[in-house]
Design a protein around this motif. Structure first.
Motif, PDB file in Angstrom:
ATOM      1  N   GLY A  30       0.797  -1.220   0.000  1.00 36.65           N
ATOM      2  CA  GLY A  30       0.000   0.000   0.000  1.00 36.65           C
ATOM      3  C   GLY A  30       0.831   1.271   0.000  1.00 36.65           C
ATOM      4  O   GLY A  30       0.353   2.331  -0.430  1.00 36.65           O
ATOM      5  N   LEU A  31       2.092   1.205   0.454  1.00 35.19           N
ATOM      6  CA  LEU A  31       2.921   2.404   0.520  1.00 35.19           C
ATOM      7  C   LEU A  31       3.102   3.052  -0.846  1.00 35.19           C
ATOM      8  O   LEU A  31       3.109   4.275  -0.966  1.00 35.19           O
ATOM      9  CB  LEU A  31       4.286   2.062   1.135  1.00 35.19           C
ATOM     10  N   SER A  32       3.257   2.225  -1.889  1.00 37.25           N
ATOM     11  CA  SER A  32       3.423   2.800  -3.227  1.00 37.25           C
ATOM     12  C   SER A  32       2.135   3.483  -3.687  1.00 37.25           C
ATOM     13  O   SER A  32       2.174   4.475  -4.428  1.00 37.25           O
ATOM     14  CB  SER A  32       3.829   1.707  -4.220  1.00 37.25           C
ATOM     15  N   LEU A  33       0.987   2.949  -3.250  1.00 38.85           N
ATOM     16  CA  LEU A  33      -0.290   3.569  -3.601  1.00 38.85           C
ATOM     17  C   LEU A  33      -0.463   4.894  -2.860  1.00 38.85           C
ATOM     18  O   LEU A  33      -0.965   5.879  -3.428  1.00 38.85           O
ATOM     19  CB  LEU A  33      -1.439   2.626  -3.264  1.00 38.85           C
ATOM     20  N   TYR A  34      -0.076   4.942  -1.593  1.00 39.37           N
ATOM     21  CA  TYR A  34      -0.171   6.187  -0.842  1.00 39.37           C
ATOM     22  C   TYR A  34       0.728   7.253  -1.467  1.00 39.37           C
ATOM     23  O   TYR A  34       0.353   8.439  -1.536  1.00 39.37           O
ATOM     24  CB  TYR A  34       0.246   5.974   0.621  1.00 39.37           C
ATOM     25  N   SER A  51      11.105   9.877   1.839  1.00 35.02           N
ATOM     26  CA  SER A  51      11.866  10.028   3.085  1.00 35.02           C
ATOM     27  C   SER A  51      11.032   9.590   4.280  1.00 35.02           C
ATOM     28  O   SER A  51      11.564   9.005   5.233  1.00 35.02           O
ATOM     29  CB  SER A  51      12.307  11.483   3.255  1.00 35.02           C
ATOM     30  N   ALA A  52       9.726   9.833   4.227  1.00 38.64           N
ATOM     31  CA  ALA A  52       8.843   9.374   5.300  1.00 38.64           C
ATOM     32  C   ALA A  52       8.715   7.853   5.277  1.00 38.64           C
ATOM     33  O   ALA A  52       8.610   7.215   6.333  1.00 38.64           O
ATOM     34  CB  ALA A  52       7.472  10.026   5.166  1.00 38.64           C
ATOM     35  N   VAL A  53       8.718   7.262   4.085  1.00 41.43           N
ATOM     36  CA  VAL A  53       8.668   5.803   3.971  1.00 41.43           C
ATOM     37  C   VAL A  53       9.928   5.176   4.577  1.00 41.43           C
ATOM     38  O   VAL A  53       9.861   4.171   5.283  1.00 41.43           O
ATOM     39  CB  VAL A  53       8.490   5.377   2.503  1.00 41.43           C
ATOM     40  N   THR A  54      11.086   5.785   4.315  1.00 38.44           N
ATOM     41  CA  THR A  54      12.328   5.300   4.912  1.00 38.44           C
ATOM     42  C   THR A  54      12.253   5.374   6.436  1.00 38.44           C
ATOM     43  O   THR A  54      12.657   4.443   7.141  1.00 38.44           O
ATOM     44  CB  THR A  54      13.519   6.125   4.402  1.00 38.44           C
ATOM     45  N   PHE A  55      11.715   6.483   6.955  1.00 40.95           N
ATOM     46  CA  PHE A  55      11.498   6.616   8.394  1.00 40.95           C
ATOM     47  C   PHE A  55      10.591   5.495   8.909  1.00 40.95           C
ATOM     48  O   PHE A  55      10.845   4.907   9.971  1.00 40.95           O
ATOM     49  CB  PHE A  55      10.872   7.981   8.696  1.00 40.95           C
ATOM     50  N   ALA A 106       1.245  10.088  10.831  1.00 40.25           N
ATOM     51  CA  ALA A 106       0.396   8.996  10.344  1.00 40.25           C
ATOM     52  C   ALA A 106       1.174   7.685  10.317  1.00 40.25           C
ATOM     53  O   ALA A 106       0.676   6.626  10.722  1.00 40.25           O
ATOM     54  CB  ALA A 106      -0.146   9.334   8.956  1.00 40.25           C
ATOM     55  N   PHE A 107       2.424   7.749   9.857  1.00 43.05           N
ATOM     56  CA  PHE A 107       3.245   6.540   9.812  1.00 43.05           C
ATOM     57  C   PHE A 107       3.582   6.041  11.214  1.00 43.05           C
ATOM     58  O   PHE A 107       3.728   4.832  11.430  1.00 43.05           O
ATOM     59  CB  PHE A 107       4.520   6.792   9.008  1.00 43.05           C
ATOM     60  N   THR A 360      17.945   0.197   3.003  1.00 42.29           N
ATOM     61  CA  THR A 360      18.930   1.004   2.279  1.00 42.29           C
ATOM     62  C   THR A 360      19.062   0.589   0.813  1.00 42.29           C
ATOM     63  O   THR A 360      19.641   1.318   0.014  1.00 42.29           O
ATOM     64  CB  THR A 360      20.316   0.858   2.939  1.00 42.29           C
ATOM     65  N   GLY A 361      18.534  -0.577   0.471  1.00 42.83           N
ATOM     66  CA  GLY A 361      18.760  -1.132  -0.854  1.00 42.83           C
ATOM     67  C   GLY A 361      18.264  -0.303  -2.028  1.00 42.83           C
ATOM     68  O   GLY A 361      19.016  -0.061  -2.982  1.00 42.83           O
ATOM     69  N   PRO A 362      16.990   0.123  -2.027  1.00 41.76           N
ATOM     70  CA  PRO A 362      16.502   0.893  -3.169  1.00 41.76           C
ATOM     71  C   PRO A 362      17.341   2.128  -3.466  1.00 41.76           C
ATOM     72  O   PRO A 362      17.600   2.434  -4.641  1.00 41.76           O
ATOM     73  CB  PRO A 362      15.074   1.268  -2.735  1.00 41.76           C
TER      74      PRO A 362
END
Length: 404
Positions: A30-34, A51-55, A106-107, A360-362
């Motif tokens: 779902g993260l890619s959809l958000y 950056s929020a996804v990494t967090f 939210a995260f 860290t991979g992507p």
């Protein structure tokens, strides 16, 4: 002894499958959809949202470390029910935020849900009910994660496109809670005295007295380090490739063709986990892990050596065979080599470390692509990581200690 047909543990497997389906559907795919929805609605750049996804992943890893201990002390039912509720609240908050900093809040709400519905939690839940056939049970349960990408995420994407982001999120959260909460209340009850799967001894027969090993003690165990290191390297390569898979394939296959290749990868992951699950309880788990990683090495070789449609699809199918197994196998190695008392903490710590490394991979693959001008160097790095993981996982210093 209860017969196998009536054993409540299989209800636990089904519930765990649903937990994984929703957990990965809302908290991973779902993260890619958000990202896309917020970019359109708020005009925020992908870098701001990423950056929020990494967090989310890094902060979440520290909570994942604790989830096994919490389930062991408090039980799975309250952990899953509370986690699913917080995941739902966090997703709903995404529909009303209008400042980038609010995305982090939210995260923060979603992170406990990801911990409660992720791999560390599910492995711990399954371990409370299965010993001899834990490999099969865990494989069936964690296929929910693959179905989160195959079924839940496409349905969620369709709902967002058809109903709008806010309405789709409300509908998805309502559906998840209305189906998961009653199931968790029924299925995730404590195991009763004398209740165990056919062929398993009562769990007390396998327990070794004393306190579980601390996280520091686990990290000083050579056999634990070789396992954690191997799967961290393997998942680093895996997550890196998956995050760039469409971008790598699109110039040759087109966007639709790349989408079909991703679907083929997901289907192969489903088949691969089922196939390994049928035999894993009768074979050496480290050797099986090395074999799975070698299949992914062969996938990288195929992708690097072929630009034909058949070669690219074949490479994606081979790669998919290991995608699901790399989150199932560590827990089975822990079962084979450590006392039962250490299982929850050892598995949760492994999942957390894997998540930290893989996060860290992507970015690493993106930098390599920008420096070299193509994905060839990136794929060679993935190949090297997977080969190193396949070799490292075969090292098992000191004597292994089974809980059976």
């Amino acid at each position: 002894m209860e017969t196998n047909k009536r054993y409540h543990g299989w209800w636990v497997v089904f519930c765990s499958f649903v937990i994984a389906l929703y957990g990965w559907g809302l908290g991973f795919y779902g993260l890619s959809l958000y990202l896309v929805a917020l970019q359109k609605a708020q005009g925020w750049s992908p870098a701001t949202i990423s950056s929020a996804v990494t967090f989310y992943y890094i902060a979440g890893a520290f909570l994942v470390m604790q989830v096994g201990d919490v389930i062991h002390k408090r039980g799975a039912r309250p952990v899953v029910i509370a986690g699913a509720g917080l995941m739902g609240v966090g997703v709903l908050c995404l529909t009303v935020i209008d400042r980038p900093w609010q995305l982090y809040l939210a995260f923060l709400l979603m992170i406990p849900g990801w911990a409660a519905m992720g791999g560390g939690s599910i492995n711990t839940i399954i371990a409370q009910w299965f010993n001899r056939r834990r490999g099969l049970a865990a494989s069936l349960a964690l296929n929910g994660a693959t179905c989160g990408g195959l079924l839940f995420a496409p349905a969620f994407a369709w709902a967002i496109d058809t109903l709008g982001f806010a309405t789709a999120c409300m509908a998805a959260v309502a559906f998840v809670l209305a189906t998961l909460w009653p199931l968790a209340l029924f299925a995730l009850r404590p195991r009763r005295d004398g209740e165990h799967d056919a062929g398993d001894e009562p769990s007390a027969a396998h327990d070794i007295g004393g306190e579980p090993m601390s996280r520091g003690q686990l990290l000083r165990e050579p056999r634990y380090l070789t396992m954690v290191g191997a799967f961290s390297l393997g998942l680093l390569a895996q997550i890196s490739f998956i995050s760039h898979q469409v971008a790598y394939l699109e110039p040759t296959l087109g966007l639709k063709g790349a989408g079909w290749a991703v679907s083929a990868t997901s289907l192969s992951a489903l088949v691969g986990r089922l196939a390994v699950g049928l035999v894993i309880d009768r074979v050496d788990r480290r050797a099986a892990s090395a074999a799975v990683l070698c299949v992914q090495v062969s996938a990288m070789i195929v992708l690097l050596s072929s630009e034909s449609l058949f070669g690219l699809y074949l490479g994606c199918v081979l790669f998919g065979f290991g995608v699901g197994n790399l989150i199932t196998l560590p827990g089975l190695i822990v079962q084979q080599e450590f006392p039962r008392r250490d299982f929850a903490r050892a598995v949760s710590l492994n999942v957390a470390i894997n998540q930290l490394v893989a996060a860290t991979g992507p970015s690493i693959l993106g930098v390599l692509h920008d420096l070299s001008g193509s994905y060839r160097t990136s794929l060679m790095v993935c190949l090297a990581l997977q080969l190193a993981a396949a070799i490292l996982v075969l090292f098992r210093p000191r004597g292994a200690v089974r809980d059976a």
